[in-house]
Design an enzyme around this catalytic site. Structure first.
Site, PDB file in Angstrom:
ATOM      1  N   GLU A 139     -11.755  -2.622  -3.402  1.00 45.99           N
ATOM      2  CA  GLU A 139     -10.653  -1.757  -3.821  1.00 45.99           C
ATOM      3  C   GLU A 139     -10.424  -1.880  -5.331  1.00 45.99           C
ATOM      4  OE1 GLU A 139      -7.149  -2.726  -1.359  1.00 45.99           O
ATOM      5  OE2 GLU A 139      -8.529  -3.818  -0.103  1.00 45.99           O
TER       6      GLU A 139
ATOM      7  N   HIS B 139       0.805  -1.228   0.000  1.00 47.00           N
ATOM      8  CA  HIS B 139       0.000   0.000   0.000  1.00 47.00           C
ATOM      9  C   HIS B 139       0.842   1.285   0.000  1.00 47.00           C
ATOM     10  CE1 HIS B 139      -3.575  -2.285   0.091  1.00 47.00           C
ATOM     11  NE2 HIS B 139      -3.768  -2.398   1.380  1.00 47.00           N
TER      12      HIS B 139
ATOM     13  N   HIS C  71      -9.464   2.708   0.271  1.00 48.03           N
ATOM     14  CA  HIS C  71      -9.521   1.596   1.216  1.00 48.03           C
ATOM     15  C   HIS C  71     -10.647   1.763   2.236  1.00 48.03           C
ATOM     16  CE1 HIS C  71      -7.804  -1.803   3.421  1.00 48.03           C
ATOM     17  NE2 HIS C  71      -6.992  -1.979   2.392  1.00 48.03           N
TER      18      HIS C  71
HETATM   19  C1  FUC Z   1      -5.966  -5.008   2.213  1.00 45.65           C
HETATM   20  C2  FUC Z   1      -5.390  -6.364   2.143  1.00 45.65           C
HETATM   21  C3  FUC Z   1      -4.449  -6.720   3.121  1.00 45.65           C
HETATM   22  C4  FUC Z   1      -4.268  -5.897   4.314  1.00 45.65           C
HETATM   23  C5  FUC Z   1      -4.829  -4.551   4.276  1.00 45.65           C
HETATM   24  C6  FUC Z   1      -4.993  -3.760   5.483  1.00 45.65           C
HETATM   25  O1  FUC Z   1      -6.050  -4.365   1.019  1.00 45.65           O
HETATM   26  O2  FUC Z   1      -5.111  -6.844   0.874  1.00 45.65           O
HETATM   27  O3  FUC Z   1      -4.272  -8.078   3.329  1.00 45.65           O
HETATM   28  O4  FUC Z   1      -4.326  -6.534   5.474  1.00 45.65           O
HETATM   29  O5  FUC Z   1      -5.477  -4.153   3.184  1.00 45.65           O
END
Ligand code: FUC
Length: 345
Positions: free
Chosen positions: A302, A96, A170
């Site tokens: 996402e 990320h 997210h």
């Molecule tokens: C997501 C996942 C992950 C992670 C996270 C906080 O996108 O793909 O496994 O734990 O975010």
């Protein structure tokens, strides 16, 4: 109606400002100038009651480190990338956008108020070398809300050097405002194939057909089914934490429904994939939406390019060429279910 702003605290010596966009129907979005974090998305249920349909920390300070990336924009690269020089922040992987990715950066803001539509643009310059990435990247993230219950995210960017760019949002959705977990939600995804993951959740480069497996969401299934699945890809991750390749360029990519409260969320996107993450790693010890956080409190949809595409030549490239303009849009539309809705795509 309109847009209001409120300074709600300080991180890293700077003011954290919450912007609230409200439409005449009461549909409303609140986001921070830090990480473009969405802290509130108010949508009506079938009785006309508005609830926050995304998870939000009760304590502002939890957003400064934000271990679960709650509500944040992710960049420059969403998901896991084989580090190979990029900073590590999850075992041997770069996750990320790195520890100081977009989720923990301040953005400048500009707003456009309308009658039935409100818009805020977050902008920042990501300097060359930030989190190991090449090129100076000028990035803008626009949130638009429309009276009829639409939240659109538009990403635009330009770099002076070729650089990987694969942003996402997210937000963890919980259509009943976290009265219950998301395990009773029904999810439909227009996807024939998912990316196979290894033991570290890194894409292997291979794809798996969804046919005959618990990844087949073309006619919809409850999220509980994925949690209980004995498919080795799913039992390791406690349910979906996988990239679904979107089969169509147009139309609805995913539908999330909660029959109890009647809310329906439809996602459209021009991104090539959607990572469905059921929040299996969410931990107790945090307060969200007025109660204790638990695993499966929310589900992320996402929309993004393929994870690890920067390292995997078999995947469509996520490199933004110098001087070219990146543009991607994802919309989440809220509505109420008719009793007969089956959720088939
Ligand atoms: C997501 C996942 C992950 C992670 C996270 C906080 O996108 O793909 O496994 O734990 O975010």
């Amino acid at each position: 109606m309109g847009i209001t702003r409120k300074t709600i605290g300080r991180f890293k010596g700077k003011s954290v400002v919450a912007y609230t966009l409200t439409c005449p129907s009461g549909f409303s979005l609140t986001a921070l100038n830090y990480g473009c974090i969405v802290t509130e998305l108010l949508a009506a249920d079938s009785t006309g009651e508005f609830s926050n349909v995304v998870l939000a920390f009760d304590r502002l300070e939890d957003y400064e480190s934000n271990p679960f990336y709650l509500g944040a924009v992710i960049g420059r690269i969403a998901g896991r990338t084989r580090a190979e020089g990029l900073p590590l922040n999850e075992g041997a992987n770069h996750l990320h956008g790195g520890a100081a990715g977009f989720h923990s950066q301040f953005f400048e803001t500009a707003m456009v108020e309308g009658e039935r539509e409100q818009e805020i643009t977050f902008r920042r310059i990501s300097e060359a070398g930030e989190e190991g990435y090449p090129g100076t990247l000028d990035v803008a993230v626009t949130y638009t809300i429309r009276d009829e219950g639409v939240w659109s995210i538009t990403y635009e960017a330009m770099s002076d050097t070729d650089t990987p760019f694969n942003p996402t949002n997210h937000s963890y959705f919980n259509l009943n405002g976290y009265k219950t977990s998301i395990l009773g939600h029904r999810l439909t995804v227009a996807s024939d194939q998912v990316l196979q993951l290894d033991q570290d959740s890194m894409p292997t480069g291979g794809t798996l057909s969804v046919a005959g497996s618990d990844f087949d969401l073309r006619k919809g299934a409850t999220l509980a089914k994925a949690k209980e699945s004995t498919d080795p890809q799913l039992s390791r991750t406690g349910g979906f934490d996988h990239p679904f390749i979107l089969s169509r360029k147009e139309g609805v990519a995913a539908v999330l429904q909660d029959e109890i409260c009647g809310r329906v969320l439809e996602m459209t996107t021009d991104a090539k994939a959607v990572v469905v993450y059921m929040g299996s790693g969410l931990e107790e010890g945090y307060q969200v939406n007025g109660k204790q956080l638990h695993p499966y409190a929310g589900v992320c949809l996402e929309a993004q390019g393929y994870p690890n595409a920067y390292r995997e030549p078999r995947f469509p490239s996520i490199v933004l060429k110098a001087g070219e303009t990146f543009k991607q849009q994802t919309s989440y539309t809220f509505s109420l279910a008719k009793p007969t809705d089956g959720g088939t795509l």
